[in-house]
Design a protein around this motif. Structure first.
Motif, PDB file in Angstrom:
ATOM      1  N   VAL A 199      -7.005   4.950   3.627  1.00  0.00           N
ATOM      2  CA  VAL A 199      -5.777   5.125   2.846  1.00  0.00           C
ATOM      3  C   VAL A 199      -6.103   5.111   1.361  1.00  0.00           C
ATOM      4  N   GLY A 201      -4.424   6.205  -2.776  1.00  0.00           N
ATOM      5  CA  GLY A 201      -3.238   5.923  -3.569  1.00  0.00           C
ATOM      6  C   GLY A 201      -3.593   5.401  -4.930  1.00  0.00           C
ATOM      7  N   THR A 202      -2.586   5.207  -5.770  1.00  0.00           N
ATOM      8  CA  THR A 202      -2.792   4.686  -7.107  1.00  0.00           C
ATOM      9  C   THR A 202      -3.085   3.190  -7.044  1.00  0.00           C
ATOM     10  N   GLN A 205      -0.012   1.372  -5.990  1.00  0.00           N
ATOM     11  CA  GLN A 205       0.258   1.509  -4.558  1.00  0.00           C
ATOM     12  C   GLN A 205      -0.694   0.661  -3.740  1.00  0.00           C
ATOM     13  N   GLN A 206      -1.963   0.599  -4.155  1.00  0.00           N
ATOM     14  CA  GLN A 206      -2.948  -0.150  -3.388  1.00  0.00           C
ATOM     15  C   GLN A 206      -2.642  -1.636  -3.362  1.00  0.00           C
ATOM     16  N   LEU A 247       3.259   4.319   5.204  1.00  0.00           N
ATOM     17  CA  LEU A 247       2.370   4.756   4.126  1.00  0.00           C
ATOM     18  C   LEU A 247       3.133   5.285   2.919  1.00  0.00           C
ATOM     19  N   ARG A 250       1.415   7.977   0.644  1.00  0.00           N
ATOM     20  CA  ARG A 250       0.037   7.807   0.187  1.00  0.00           C
ATOM     21  C   ARG A 250      -0.869   8.800   0.906  1.00  0.00           C
ATOM     22  N   ARG A 278      -9.351  13.927  -2.382  1.00  0.00           N
ATOM     23  CA  ARG A 278      -9.188  13.637  -3.809  1.00  0.00           C
ATOM     24  C   ARG A 278      -9.753  14.763  -4.675  1.00  0.00           C
ATOM     25  N   GLU A 285      -2.469  15.917   0.191  1.00  0.00           N
ATOM     26  CA  GLU A 285      -1.231  15.167   0.359  1.00  0.00           C
ATOM     27  C   GLU A 285      -0.997  14.845   1.827  1.00  0.00           C
TER      28      GLU A 285
END
Length: 417
Positions: A199, A201-202, A205-206, A247, A250, A278, A285
């Motif tokens: 997973v 994410g920013t 978010q993490q 999620l 994410r 990434r 997405e």
């Protein structure tokens, strides 16, 4: 044979109208004998106890009427009761004492019913067998629920699950016996197969907590964060929907479903896929399944090696200006994928066949007879596929290759077709 199958169904019909009275009698017995349950009759928790007792009796009667098929409800109900006892601050010994006393009180009522119905000795024996089975399942489920809630309340369960994750991702893998023992201690039913989700994410978010199903093992502190999904391919499994909601957008990559001993392999591929997401090599997405992108994952398994291959295979293009080089590379890849058919290449690229022929004559001057060599064609397609992906770092060499690596030039054979 299921012990409930031998109990006469008429006993269920006889007992149903008396369930409320039986539940009240059993609850009173528990309150009288176990001081921790001694509360006023109108107390809310006393009503909860009575409701739980009635449900146990009703489930027992249902199992008699349905040849035992209501058994799974017993487990869920009494796991919840066991968890509730932790919230009330009562220990496991108190809960087990109450269950034993309640079971004896219920059994006395069952014997009275057996006498009134004049059950024979074999039917009474079947009833006893069914009663002991039901009581054992109640005791076991309540104990499991109580233990799980107690572990959760102290954080011990999470610590055990984190140790279990470390074991699952260990290299070399831990022994099955060690994994099974810790899985039991962590209240995690041991699956046959698992899939790992990496997973992203920013940073914000993490740091967020995810509302995950209890069967999912999670380490949100790892980078990337990782989730272990038990038996994801079992028919009727709803984990995909539950996780998509948890999620909350994410980016995530689902590794292949593997035997439990290969959990680390699923993580490795999931993490690689997330990295490619990434960089834009893979769609960036939502939740991506590695199983749908195995070719790309294989191609990027060893990127230094892929760069070396690209440098060698695409060396003849090094001296061409970038815009023209891109057009030639695109045409060559399509031509290889279309098995040297000019017309098919033109259709794929939406250009005129004559344009394909013109570009292929240029490529023939650069690559020569090597375009007809199967090994060279295979390497060219690998290198061109890697360079065709957005975000790929595998650019052709920026300066002409030495003469020693330039292929000879010869006329290109006809590829019209």
């Amino acid at each position: 044979m299921d012990p409930f199958a031998a109990v006469p169904h008429r006993l269920a019909d006889f007992l149903r109208p008396h369930l409320d009275d039986m539940a009240a009698e059993v609850a009173r017995e528990v309150q009288l004998q176990v001081p921790e349950y001694a509360r006023p009759a109108d107390d809310a928790y006393v009503r909860t106890i009575r409701a739980g007792v009635r449900q146990a009796l009703a489930l027992f009667v249902d199992r008699i009427a349905d040849n035992g098929r209501a058994g799974e409800h017993v487990v869920h109900t009494y796991q919840a009761i066991g968890r509730g006892e932790v919230g009330e601050g009562r220990g496991l010994e108190v809960l087990q004492a109450a269950l034993r006393l309640g079971g004896r009180a219920a059994w006395r009522r069952m014997m009275k019913a057996a006498e009134e119905l004049e059950l024979d000795s074999s039917e009474v024996a079947a009833l006893a067998d069914a009663g002991f089975t039901h009581m054992h399942e109640i005791m076991q489920a309540a104990t499991e629920g109580h233990t799980e809630a107690q572990l959760r309340s102290t954080g011990e369960l999470q610590r055990r699950r984190m140790r279990l994750l470390d074991l699952l991702f260990a290299d070399p893998p831990a022994s099955p016996e060690v994994v099974a023992e810790l899985a039991r201690a962590a209240a995690w039913p041991l699956p046959q197969r698992v899939a790992v989700i990496a997973v992203g994410g920013t940073e914000q978010q993490q740091g967020d907590e995810l509302l995950l199903p209890t069967a999912v093992l999670a380490d949100m502190t790892a980078r990337p964060a990782r989730l272990v999904i038990p038996d994801p391919d079992v028919p009727g499994s709803s984990w995909a929907h539950a996780l998509a909601s948890a999620l909350r957008g994410r980016p995530a990559a689902v590794g292949p479903t593997v035997p439990l001993a290969q959990t680390a392999d699923s993580l490795r591929l999931a993490a690689r896929a997330l990295s490619l997401m990434r960089r834009g090599v893979l769609p960036g997405e939502g939740v991506l399944r590695c199983a749908d992108h195995l070719t790309t994952l294989i191609l990027h398994a060893d990127e230094p090696l892929l760069r070396a291959l690209s440098h060698r295979a695409l060396a003849p293009l090094a001296g061409i200006p970038a815009p023209q080089r891109d057009r030639l590379a695109e045409t060559l890849l399509a031509w290889l994928q279309c098995e040297s058919s000019v017309n098919s290449t033109a259709l794929r690229l939406h250009i005129h066949p004559q344009t394909v022929r013109y570009r292929m004559r240029q490529l023939e001057k650069l690559f020569g007879e090597s375009l007809q060599d199967s090994e060279t064609r295979f390497e060219l397609e690998l290198a061109l596929r890697a360079n065709a992906v957005p975000g790929s770092p595998h650019e052709p060499p920026s300066r002409p290759a030495p003469e020693s690596v330039r292929p000879s030039v010869s006329p290109l054979r006809s590829t019209e077709g």
